[in-house]
Design an enzyme around this catalytic site. Structure first.
Site, PDB file in Angstrom:
ATOM      1  N   HIS A 107       0.955  -1.327  -0.095  1.00  0.00           N
ATOM      2  CA  HIS A 107       0.037   0.045  -0.034  1.00  0.00           C
ATOM      3  C   HIS A 107       0.852   0.916  -0.030  1.00  0.00           C
ATOM      4  O   HIS A 107       0.590   2.086  -0.591  1.00  0.00           O
ATOM      5  CB  HIS A 107      -1.409  -0.168   1.250  1.00  0.00           C
ATOM      6  CG  HIS A 107      -1.568   1.153   1.331  1.00  0.00           C
ATOM      7  ND1 HIS A 107      -2.813   1.081   0.295  1.00  0.00           N
ATOM      8  CD2 HIS A 107      -1.367   2.401   1.675  1.00  0.00           C
ATOM      9  CE1 HIS A 107      -3.851   2.252   1.122  1.00  0.00           C
ATOM     10  NE2 HIS A 107      -2.421   3.081   1.859  1.00  0.00           N
ATOM     11  N   GLU A 108       2.006   1.855   0.711  1.00  0.00           N
ATOM     12  CA  GLU A 108       2.691   2.701   1.161  1.00  0.00           C
ATOM     13  C   GLU A 108       3.371   3.061   0.341  1.00  0.00           C
ATOM     14  O   GLU A 108       3.854   4.212  -0.537  1.00  0.00           O
ATOM     15  CB  GLU A 108       3.285   2.408   2.152  1.00  0.00           C
ATOM     16  CG  GLU A 108       2.034   2.413   3.455  1.00  0.00           C
ATOM     17  CD  GLU A 108       1.596   3.656   3.472  1.00  0.00           C
ATOM     18  OE1 GLU A 108       2.092   4.802   2.807  1.00  0.00           O
ATOM     19  OE2 GLU A 108       0.219   3.538   4.484  1.00  0.00           O
ATOM     20  N   HIS A 151       1.734   4.850  -2.717  1.00  0.00           N
ATOM     21  CA  HIS A 151       1.891   6.035  -2.601  1.00  0.00           C
ATOM     22  C   HIS A 151       3.040   7.097  -2.893  1.00  0.00           C
ATOM     23  O   HIS A 151       3.498   7.767  -3.995  1.00  0.00           O
ATOM     24  CB  HIS A 151       1.502   6.404  -1.089  1.00  0.00           C
ATOM     25  CG  HIS A 151      -0.183   6.422  -1.007  1.00  0.00           C
ATOM     26  ND1 HIS A 151      -1.000   6.430  -1.469  1.00  0.00           N
ATOM     27  CD2 HIS A 151      -0.524   5.649   0.660  1.00  0.00           C
ATOM     28  CE1 HIS A 151      -2.021   6.362  -1.264  1.00  0.00           C
ATOM     29  NE2 HIS A 151      -1.559   5.757   0.228  1.00  0.00           N
TER      30      HIS A 151
END
Length: 335
Positions: free
Chosen positions: A18-19, A22
């Site tokens: 997920h990170e 980003h």
């Protein structure tokens, strides 16, 4: 202890993907990233490379990418709030998107490792109807009761749907078409109609990928329906599981097989991606809502005011997580 370790590995994998979404897009569009953190709370390990500090934190319940100008005013050319709206939206969407990518990767690994059941018989169980009427390993079922057969799911559906009524099965044996009549029996343990055959499996990377994508969208549809029912008061919060419950479920899956762990991880990853897109402050969906307002109104929102709203949202989410964790402890009788 081993099951808890597996649960932490699964959590870490979900957070990293997920990170990383980003982080990668932020770097690509020229946003300055101060920290890439896995976990929450005090850090116990950090490494700095260039402008970014990479850290591991004590509580394995999340992570974050700290970007210049995301929650505060900044005149830096590399700040989040100085980038075009499309670039900022791309950064926010990238996190949930990577959760969906992870789910597809995990499902693909499962499907490719286990293979797909075909319409070819691999094994005939001694003493069951299939053996009694003369079916053999290597036979390829092409039709049941006049319906063309293209996959194993059809065979299971047709046999179980017949219960104990006679079936007309057409198959290919060494290139020749043959017809058999067989009457299923009921498996008393599962209450399913069976004739005693096991399918041969084949491995296909392309089919594994396409099936994984289909599986992902199917689960997404179910999740969206559940959320709609939850917010509409038609579903119970008893069906909601938090981090403690997830650790318990992953631990239980780890006792069976790695494939069950991978399947559960894929399911959690999809849910994490969808939940993060809900328009609630502190979540990616909440930040996207602010950007949408900025795009419509044509004027940016004060970053510090928006940051404060997200901070309040984050605190409320933490309180909610603690409440769900307490309910998980009671539900699974963990103490």
């Amino acid at each position: 202890m081993g099951t808890i370790l597996v649960a932490f590995i699964v959590f870490g994998l979900l957070v990293v993907f997920h990170e990383l979404g980003h982080f990668t897009v932020a770097k690509f569009v020229g946003i300055k990233v101060h920290e890439f953190a896995i976990g929450m709370g005090p850090r116990f390990l950090k490494v700095k490379k260039g402008e970014t500090e990479y850290s591991l934190r004590i509580l394995p319940i999340g992570g974050y990418v700290k970007m210049e100008g995301e929650d505060e005013a900044s005149t830096d050319a590399g700040s989040f709030n100085n980038k075009p709206i499309w670039a900022r939206m791309a950064v926010l969407i990238a996190g949930p998107f990577m959760n969906f990518v992870l789910a597809v990767l995990l499902f693909t690994m499962i499907f490719y490792s286990l293979g797909f059941p075909t319409t070819i018989i691999d094994r005939v169980t001694p003493g069951f109807p299939a053996e009694q009427v003369g079916l053999r390993p290597g036979d390829q079922i092409t039709s049941i009761n006049g319906e063309n057969i293209t996959n194993w799911d059809q065979i299971v559906r047709m046999i179980n749907g017949s219960r104990e009524q006679e079936l007309s099965i057409i198959l290919l044996r060494e290139g020749a078409e043959k017809q058999f009549r067989v009457t299923p029996v009921i498996n008393r343990e599962t209450d399913q109609a069976i004739i005693g055959i096991t399918p041969a499996a084949e491995k296909s990377l392309v089919k594994s990928i396409t099936t994984s994508i289909d599986r992902m969208f199917f689960i997404m549809g179910g999740m969206m329906e559940f959320l709609g029912n939850l917010f509409g008061g038609k579903a119970s919060t008893e069906d909601v599981v938090g981090p403690v419950g997830i650790i318990h479920l992953v631990g239980e899956a780890a006792k069976t097989s790695i494939y069950n762990v991978m399947s559960l991880a894929a399911l959690i990853s999809i849910n994490l991606g969808i939940v993060n897109l809900i328009p609630i402050p502190a979540l990616d969906g909440g930040r996207l809502l602010f950007l949408l307002f900025e795009g419509i109104s044509g004027r940016p929102i004060d970053p510090e005011k928006e940051g404060f709203i997200h901070l309040v949202g984050f605190v409320l989410l933490m309180v909610l997580m603690l409440f769900i964790a307490y309910k998980d402890i009671i539900r699974f009788d963990l103490f």
